[in-house]
Design an enzyme around this catalytic site. Structure first.
Site, PDB file in Angstrom:
ATOM      1  N   HIS A   1      19.915  20.261 -21.816  1.00 35.44           N
ATOM      2  CA  HIS A   1      19.355  21.527 -22.334  1.00 35.44           C
ATOM      3  C   HIS A   1      19.303  21.566 -23.862  1.00 35.44           C
ATOM      4  O   HIS A   1      18.692  22.452 -24.450  1.00 35.44           O
ATOM      5  CB  HIS A   1      20.178  22.736 -21.854  1.00 35.44           C
ATOM      6  CG  HIS A   1      20.100  22.958 -20.374  1.00 35.44           C
ATOM      7  ND1 HIS A   1      18.909  23.098 -19.710  1.00 35.44           N
ATOM      8  CD2 HIS A   1      21.070  23.054 -19.427  1.00 35.44           C
ATOM      9  CE1 HIS A   1      19.141  23.270 -18.411  1.00 35.44           C
ATOM     10  NE2 HIS A   1      20.449  23.241 -18.214  1.00 35.44           N
TER      11      HIS A   1
ATOM     12  N   ASP B   1      18.996  16.788 -12.073  1.00 33.02           N
ATOM     13  CA  ASP B   1      19.785  18.019 -12.166  1.00 33.02           C
ATOM     14  C   ASP B   1      18.925  19.174 -11.627  1.00 33.02           C
ATOM     15  O   ASP B   1      17.703  19.151 -11.764  1.00 33.02           O
ATOM     16  CB  ASP B   1      20.134  18.266 -13.645  1.00 33.02           C
ATOM     17  CG  ASP B   1      21.129  19.400 -13.840  1.00 33.02           C
ATOM     18  OD1 ASP B   1      22.316  19.110 -14.069  1.00 33.02           O
ATOM     19  OD2 ASP B   1      20.721  20.583 -13.770  1.00 33.02           O
TER      20      ASP B   1
ATOM     21  N   ASP C   1      24.086  19.384  -9.303  1.00 29.48           N
ATOM     22  CA  ASP C   1      24.124  20.807  -8.929  1.00 29.48           C
ATOM     23  C   ASP C   1      22.992  21.215  -7.980  1.00 29.48           C
ATOM     24  O   ASP C   1      22.855  22.390  -7.652  1.00 29.48           O
ATOM     25  CB  ASP C   1      24.156  21.706 -10.184  1.00 29.48           C
ATOM     26  CG  ASP C   1      23.241  21.233 -11.287  1.00 29.48           C
ATOM     27  OD1 ASP C   1      22.421  20.323 -11.057  1.00 29.48           O
ATOM     28  OD2 ASP C   1      23.342  21.784 -12.407  1.00 29.48           O
TER      29      ASP C   1
HETATM   30 ZN   LIG Z   1      22.215  21.872 -14.043  1.00 33.03          ZN
END
Ligand SMILES: [Zn+2]
Length: 308
Positions: free
Chosen positions: A124, A161, A244
């Site tokens: 991110h 992810d 995740d």
């Molecule tokens: Zn994540």
């Protein structure tokens, strides 16, 4: 040859505060579990690296701001959910150092491929912005290191992810040497990742999928990842390996099982074998249920081990 595991204990001093999902236990459970493969794996620590390689991805000013952001005691917030403490500095630099060590190890044939079990995660983080638990964009530094140090011209980053890697996309949006492919829950945090975001050179492939996506739906969609990789013919593959998307993960709503991470890794590495002699490095991003994380990373590393 075998698989390298790059890790060190400095991650445990990156204290994010009580109740924070991105916590030290994440990496300690992974390492404890991977010890069962101890004899098959080569364990290495991250190297100290020349900061010039960090400054290809991030601006001088940003690196300086981050270096001055680590508090002497207590916590400091880089954004609403990105927290640093006194021990975070070493952990943050070791996370970057891990991907550099892993790449050097693969290119120097110390091991065939590698997994970096480190934190904080990175995808991110933008050129000048920390967000979503990420401080430096580890995988982006890795791709730029391959370009700068080893003169590679075609690097693929595969980000499985469950969140879109807005930072990685942003950093490589107009870089034809890097193909960024992401599968992620959409619409969802961080908001980016529509299939209309394609990059200046058609070098971004976003595969947005709805909440509730099952194993079968996910693996069907993953065929588009493989198709794009075949067209691109990478010289090196980097994984932004977040776990995740697992059904037990508390931060998102995909329904993947631990074994799916074996399947997607194996399918990708079959292509890596064809195009780049299997050269690949994977680095941990998200994954917040400890048992799911332990099982899923075991599956991922098992597939890496099979391709030696
Ligand atoms: Zn994540």
């Amino acid at each position: 040859m075998t698989t390298g595991i790059i890790t060190t204990n400095t991650f445990s001093n990156h204290n994010t505060g009580l109740g924070h999902p991105e916590r030290a236990d994440r990496v300690s459970v992974i390492i404890d579990n991977l010890k069962k493969f101890e004899k098959k794996l080569i364990w290495r620590k991250p190297v100290a690296f020349d900061k010039k390689f960090l400054k290809i991805t991030h601006s001088n000013k940003y690196v300086e701001i981050i270096e001055n952001s680590f508090p002497k005691k207590g916590f400091s917030y880089l954004d609403g959910d990105t927290v640093v403490s006194p021990g975070s500095k070493e952990a943050t630099f070791d996370a970057v150092g891990s991907i550099i060590s892993a790449i050097d190890g693969v290119i120097n044939k110390n091991f065939k491929n590698a997994f970096c079990a480190v934190r904080p995660p990175g995808h991110h983080s933008e050129q000048e912005k920390a967000m979503g638990f990420c401080i430096f964009n580890n995988v982006a530094v890795g791709a730029n290191y391959l370009i700068s140090k080893y003169k590679y011209k075609k690097i693929a980053i595969i980000d499985f992810d469950v969140h879109h890697g807005n930072g990685t996309q942003d950093i490589f949006y107009d870089n034809e040497k890097v193909l960024y492919i992401s599968t992620h829950q959409y619409p969802y945090y961080p908001g980016s990742g529509s299939d209309k975001e394609k990059g200046k050179y058609n070098n971004i492939l976003n595969i947005p999928l709805p909440a509730g996506t099952t194993s079968e739906e996910y693996l069907n969609a993953y065929e588009f990842v493989l198709k794009k990789l075949k067209e691109f013919k990478p010289q090196f593959i980097l994984f932004s390996a977040g776990f995740d998307a697992h059904k037990d993960d508390p931060l998102a709503q995909f329904q993947l099982k631990s074994k799916d991470f074996y399947d997607l890794t194996k399918r990708t590495l079959s292509l890596a074998k064809l195009y780049c002699d299997g050269k690949s490095v994977s680095i941990l991003e998200g994954g917040y249920d400890l048992i799911a994380l332990q099982e899923s990373t075991e599956m991922h590393v098992s597939a890496l081990l099979e391709f030696n």
